[in-house]
Design an enzyme around this catalytic site. Structure first.
Site, PDB file in Angstrom:
ATOM      1  N   ASP A  42       0.794  -1.179   0.044  1.00  0.00           N
ATOM      2  CA  ASP A  42       0.099  -0.082   0.006  1.00  0.00           C
ATOM      3  C   ASP A  42       0.973   1.150  -0.018  1.00  0.00           C
ATOM      4  O   ASP A  42       1.997   1.585   0.147  1.00  0.00           O
ATOM      5  CB  ASP A  42      -0.889   0.018   1.378  1.00  0.00           C
ATOM      6  CG  ASP A  42      -2.197  -0.817   1.259  1.00  0.00           C
ATOM      7  OD1 ASP A  42      -2.334  -1.255  -0.093  1.00  0.00           O
ATOM      8  OD2 ASP A  42      -2.993  -1.247   1.962  1.00  0.00           O
ATOM      9  N   LYS A  64      -3.282   3.548  -2.308  1.00  0.00           N
ATOM     10  CA  LYS A  64      -4.607   4.236  -2.638  1.00  0.00           C
ATOM     11  C   LYS A  64      -4.447   5.454  -1.657  1.00  0.00           C
ATOM     12  O   LYS A  64      -4.229   5.332  -0.523  1.00  0.00           O
ATOM     13  CB  LYS A  64      -5.849   3.565  -2.184  1.00  0.00           C
ATOM     14  CG  LYS A  64      -6.320   2.347  -2.930  1.00  0.00           C
ATOM     15  CD  LYS A  64      -7.578   1.605  -2.549  1.00  0.00           C
ATOM     16  CE  LYS A  64      -7.272   1.024  -1.250  1.00  0.00           C
ATOM     17  NZ  LYS A  64      -8.651   0.388  -0.709  1.00  0.00           N
ATOM     18  N   MET A 177      -7.157   9.665   9.441  1.00  0.00           N
ATOM     19  CA  MET A 177      -7.782  10.075   7.987  1.00  0.00           C
ATOM     20  C   MET A 177      -8.423  11.358   8.407  1.00  0.00           C
ATOM     21  O   MET A 177      -9.855  11.438   7.848  1.00  0.00           O
ATOM     22  CB  MET A 177      -8.388   9.103   7.386  1.00  0.00           C
ATOM     23  CG  MET A 177      -7.504   8.151   6.969  1.00  0.00           C
ATOM     24  SD  MET A 177      -8.469   6.585   6.217  1.00  0.00           S
ATOM     25  CE  MET A 177      -9.160   5.934   7.721  1.00  0.00           C
TER      26      MET A 177
END
Length: 261
Positions: A42, A64, A177
């Site tokens: 990732d 991503k 996030m």
């Protein structure tokens, strides 16, 4: 329909890479990389961790990031199974821990549909390890009896509803996030009258790009902008942040101001 074209036994290992520092992967995770035929990794995985991998392993970046997704989750699921059926042992290397906002179970469940054996090797979640590296415990006797780990942004792009409840609690709240929603989250705490609650914002924890902002609810947005902190970053709201060495001058300032009033 994905079909197997070799005789090598397919298997998948979900491995948590930890918060970023290559030395913070578990020994078991490093050993899994040594036996991998393919590594799917990732965006938040430090590429230094790939040094643990079998030199002959195929390495596939499937990162991503917000606004620049190279692969959707469905595509990653299919790639993972395809490589397992065609090459054998696939290590699916994910930042932090695979099951803490890592969508690890979705990948495990997809592989089960092809009867491919999957094992899980946990990783150090940034939600605990990154504050810990800054000497901020998520719990501490007399300050915090529990902690919440909350996503700042949901799949729909909205602020998580859980943050409304979290702001009302006395728990330490770690937001992943959430940097893009910092102003909104701060407003939730201000609405609860928690203007002077200690806050930490940590960018790229455990790596050479780490940056730190320590303040209170009313000042943290300005401090983050002043220090140029960017994603990936996590937020820590709670009295435990006051234990960080750099918070003492802030504490002294507000104590002196209170005495003057």
């Amino acid at each position: 329909m994905i079909t197997q074209i070799n005789n090598k036994e397919p298997k998948i290992t979900l491995v948590g890479a930890g918060p970023g520092d290559p030395e913070l992967i578990t020994l078991k995770g490093a050993n899994a990389l040594k036996t991998a035929d393919v590594v799917l990794y990732d965006a938040l995985v430090n590429e230094g961790i790939l040094d643990y991998a079998n030199p002959n392993a195929i390495r596939v970046y499937v990162g991503k990031r917000s606004g620049e997704h190279s692969y959707g989750q469905d595509a990653i699921n299919k790639l993972m199974v395809d490589y397992a059926l065609n090459y054998g042992h696939v290590v699916r290397l994910k930042g932090g821990d695979p099951f803490v906002f890592g969508r690890g179970y979705e990948e495990l469940d997809y592989a089960a549909g092809y009867s491919i054996p999957v094992s899980v090797i946990p990783g150090l979640s940034s939600s605990i390890s990154v504050p810990g590296l800054q000497q901020i415990p998520v719990t501490h006797r007399g300050l915090s009896e529990s902690f919440w780990v909350v996503t700042g942004t949901t799949a729909s792009g909205q602020i998580s509803n859980d943050l409304y409840e979290a702001a009302r609690s006395k728990a330490t709240v770690v937001v992943l996030m959430g940097l893009g929603k910092l102003k909104e989250i701060v407003k939730l705490y201000q609405n609860e009258g928690k203007h002077q609650l200690p806050v930490a914002v940590i960018q790229s924890g455990s790596t050479e790009n780490e940056k730190l902002a320590i303040g209170i609810v009313d000042t943290i947005v300005e401090l983050v902008e002043e220090k140029g902190i960017k994603a990936p970053a996590l937020l820590v709201f709670g009295e435990v942040v006051s234990l960080h060495p750099s918070f003492q001058p802030i504490k002294d300032f507000y104590q002196a101001l209170k005495e003057e009033l």
